[in-house]
Design a protein around this motif. Sequence first.
Motif, PDB file in Angstrom:
ATOM      1  N   ASN A  98      55.763  20.083  74.654  1.00  0.00           N
ATOM      2  CA  ASN A  98      55.950  18.700  75.106  1.00  0.00           C
ATOM      3  C   ASN A  98      54.975  17.760  74.409  1.00  0.00           C
ATOM      4  O   ASN A  98      55.325  16.623  74.050  1.00  0.00           O
ATOM      5  N   ALA A  99      53.742  18.226  74.216  1.00  0.00           N
ATOM      6  CA  ALA A  99      52.740  17.415  73.527  1.00  0.00           C
ATOM      7  C   ALA A  99      53.168  17.136  72.091  1.00  0.00           C
ATOM      8  O   ALA A  99      53.038  16.014  71.589  1.00  0.00           O
ATOM      9  N   LEU A 100      53.686  18.157  71.420  1.00  0.00           N
ATOM     10  CA  LEU A 100      54.152  17.988  70.048  1.00  0.00           C
ATOM     11  C   LEU A 100      55.257  16.928  69.990  1.00  0.00           C
ATOM     12  O   LEU A 100      55.239  16.038  69.127  1.00  0.00           O
ATOM     13  N   LEU A 101      56.212  17.017  70.923  1.00  0.00           N
ATOM     14  CA  LEU A 101      57.303  16.042  70.949  1.00  0.00           C
ATOM     15  C   LEU A 101      56.792  14.641  71.261  1.00  0.00           C
ATOM     16  O   LEU A 101      57.265  13.654  70.679  1.00  0.00           O
ATOM     17  N   ALA A 102      55.826  14.547  72.165  1.00  0.00           N
ATOM     18  CA  ALA A 102      55.268  13.237  72.505  1.00  0.00           C
ATOM     19  C   ALA A 102      54.582  12.603  71.298  1.00  0.00           C
ATOM     20  O   ALA A 102      54.712  11.397  71.049  1.00  0.00           O
ATOM     21  N   LEU A 103      53.844  13.414  70.540  1.00  0.00           N
ATOM     22  CA  LEU A 103      53.201  12.903  69.335  1.00  0.00           C
ATOM     23  C   LEU A 103      54.235  12.383  68.345  1.00  0.00           C
ATOM     24  O   LEU A 103      54.078  11.291  67.766  1.00  0.00           O
ATOM     25  N   LEU A 104      55.302  13.148  68.148  1.00  0.00           N
ATOM     26  CA  LEU A 104      56.333  12.729  67.193  1.00  0.00           C
ATOM     27  C   LEU A 104      57.073  11.476  67.674  1.00  0.00           C
ATOM     28  O   LEU A 104      57.407  10.593  66.872  1.00  0.00           O
ATOM     29  N   MET A 105      57.323  11.383  68.974  1.00  0.00           N
ATOM     30  CA  MET A 105      57.986  10.190  69.488  1.00  0.00           C
ATOM     31  C   MET A 105      57.069   8.973  69.389  1.00  0.00           C
ATOM     32  O   MET A 105      57.527   7.848  69.140  1.00  0.00           O
ATOM     33  N   GLY A 106      55.786   9.188  69.562  1.00  0.00           N
ATOM     34  CA  GLY A 106      54.844   8.100  69.345  1.00  0.00           C
ATOM     35  C   GLY A 106      54.878   7.613  67.904  1.00  0.00           C
ATOM     36  O   GLY A 106      54.805   6.407  67.632  1.00  0.00           O
ATOM     37  N   VAL A 107      55.027   8.550  66.980  1.00  0.00           N
ATOM     38  CA  VAL A 107      55.131   8.206  65.559  1.00  0.00           C
ATOM     39  C   VAL A 107      56.405   7.412  65.293  1.00  0.00           C
ATOM     40  O   VAL A 107      56.386   6.396  64.580  1.00  0.00           O
ATOM     41  N   VAL A 108      57.526   7.871  65.867  1.00  0.00           N
ATOM     42  CA  VAL A 108      58.800   7.162  65.661  1.00  0.00           C
ATOM     43  C   VAL A 108      58.690   5.722  66.151  1.00  0.00           C
ATOM     44  O   VAL A 108      59.131   4.783  65.469  1.00  0.00           O
ATOM     45  N   ALA A 109      58.089   5.544  67.329  1.00  0.00           N
ATOM     46  CA  ALA A 109      57.924   4.192  67.867  1.00  0.00           C
ATOM     47  C   ALA A 109      57.035   3.332  66.971  1.00  0.00           C
ATOM     48  O   ALA A 109      57.326   2.159  66.713  1.00  0.00           O
ATOM     49  N   GLU A 110      55.958   3.940  66.479  1.00  0.00           N
ATOM     50  CA  GLU A 110      55.032   3.186  65.622  1.00  0.00           C
ATOM     51  C   GLU A 110      55.696   2.808  64.303  1.00  0.00           C
ATOM     52  O   GLU A 110      55.519   1.686  63.805  1.00  0.00           O
ATOM     53  N   LEU A 111      56.468   3.712  63.731  1.00  0.00           N
ATOM     54  CA  LEU A 111      57.178   3.382  62.495  1.00  0.00           C
ATOM     55  C   LEU A 111      58.165   2.237  62.718  1.00  0.00           C
ATOM     56  O   LEU A 111      58.340   1.372  61.849  1.00  0.00           O
ATOM     57  N   GLY A 112      58.798   2.225  63.892  1.00  0.00           N
ATOM     58  CA  GLY A 112      59.694   1.117  64.218  1.00  0.00           C
ATOM     59  C   GLY A 112      58.953  -0.204  64.290  1.00  0.00           C
ATOM     60  O   GLY A 112      59.410  -1.225  63.752  1.00  0.00           O
ATOM     61  N   GLU A 113      57.797  -0.199  64.936  1.00  0.00           N
ATOM     62  CA  GLU A 113      57.006  -1.429  65.033  1.00  0.00           C
ATOM     63  C   GLU A 113      56.493  -1.883  63.674  1.00  0.00           C
ATOM     64  O   GLU A 113      56.317  -3.076  63.426  1.00  0.00           O
ATOM     65  N   LEU A 114      56.254  -0.932  62.785  1.00  0.00           N
ATOM     66  CA  LEU A 114      55.775  -1.262  61.438  1.00  0.00           C
ATOM     67  C   LEU A 114      56.912  -1.625  60.487  1.00  0.00           C
ATOM     68  O   LEU A 114      56.670  -1.899  59.311  1.00  0.00           O
ATOM     69  N   GLN A 115      58.132  -1.631  61.022  1.00  0.00           N
ATOM     70  CA  GLN A 115      59.318  -1.985  60.229  1.00  0.00           C
ATOM     71  C   GLN A 115      59.548  -1.039  59.052  1.00  0.00           C
ATOM     72  O   GLN A 115      60.019  -1.445  57.989  1.00  0.00           O
TER      73      GLN A 115
END
Length: 307
Positions: A98-115
Amino acid sequence: MHPETKLLMTRMIEDAAYDEAFARLLQSFVAEKERERSSWARITVSAHYMLGGNSPQIERMAAVTETVLLALDLMDDLQDQDQSDKPWMRCPAPVALNALLALLMGVVAELGELQVQGRALVQASRIVARSINGQQADVTDTIATVDDYLRMTQEKSGSLFRFACFMGYADTQVSDDAIVILHELADCIGLVHQIQNDMRDIVRVDEKNDLLGKKRTLPALYLLSIDDPAFRPFQEYYEGTIPKDAILLQKKAIIRMIHDSGCLEYCRVVQSVCLQKAERLYEQLPAVSPWKETFRELTFASFLSGS
């Protein structure tokens, strides 16, 4: 780890983990990564500036690099079931996943914010997928030859350096030719680092020893290829005709044999060839000083000074 990188990773975790205990667990993973003094984020920053970038968001991009590499560390250790001292190995496996998935989802969200979108997002995904394919070849024991090993290592480890570089050049105007050179250089750097790790792990006296794990690393492949009765116990263990307990009883003698076999010298020769290629590619890379020199220091210069 740069303090700003840790702060930005903390913010990503807070956005991805709503449960307070879960967030604390993820923060302990970041703290462990900080103790490793990894250079992934700094590689991203130096790649950005050496290729003419000037983005105010580069530190956020660097934090994404460090978070992705942390997630891949979790994946690697969970698959190998080693590194028992790491916090992600001390918690139940379902929690670590679950931690691994949370880290990756955090990355996906950050990449979205960074356009980061379109072609850039496709490239990032393919680089990470390339590393996972290399990892798959490693964990499924499909490595039979040195060529297999070199290909797998470039995919698994070289892609990590490719990703760190990509996060640096993603929003620059770097040419396709420069990217090709940089990716080849990243593969060389990945090989050099992995060979170093494999030389260290083949002579360990604990359970992390690659011999005990029957890993077909570069030094192991060399030993498996020698037609000499002295190496038969080692080879028979890999074939499954000698149990692990028998090897453990001879472990110190086998490690002495490894030191005397020439396999480490062989690995250093292969490393040297990789380093020579890395130097040629580095010289061809159109990049800005002093960031170009910083990139070299962060990635492979220490192997040159130690050779």
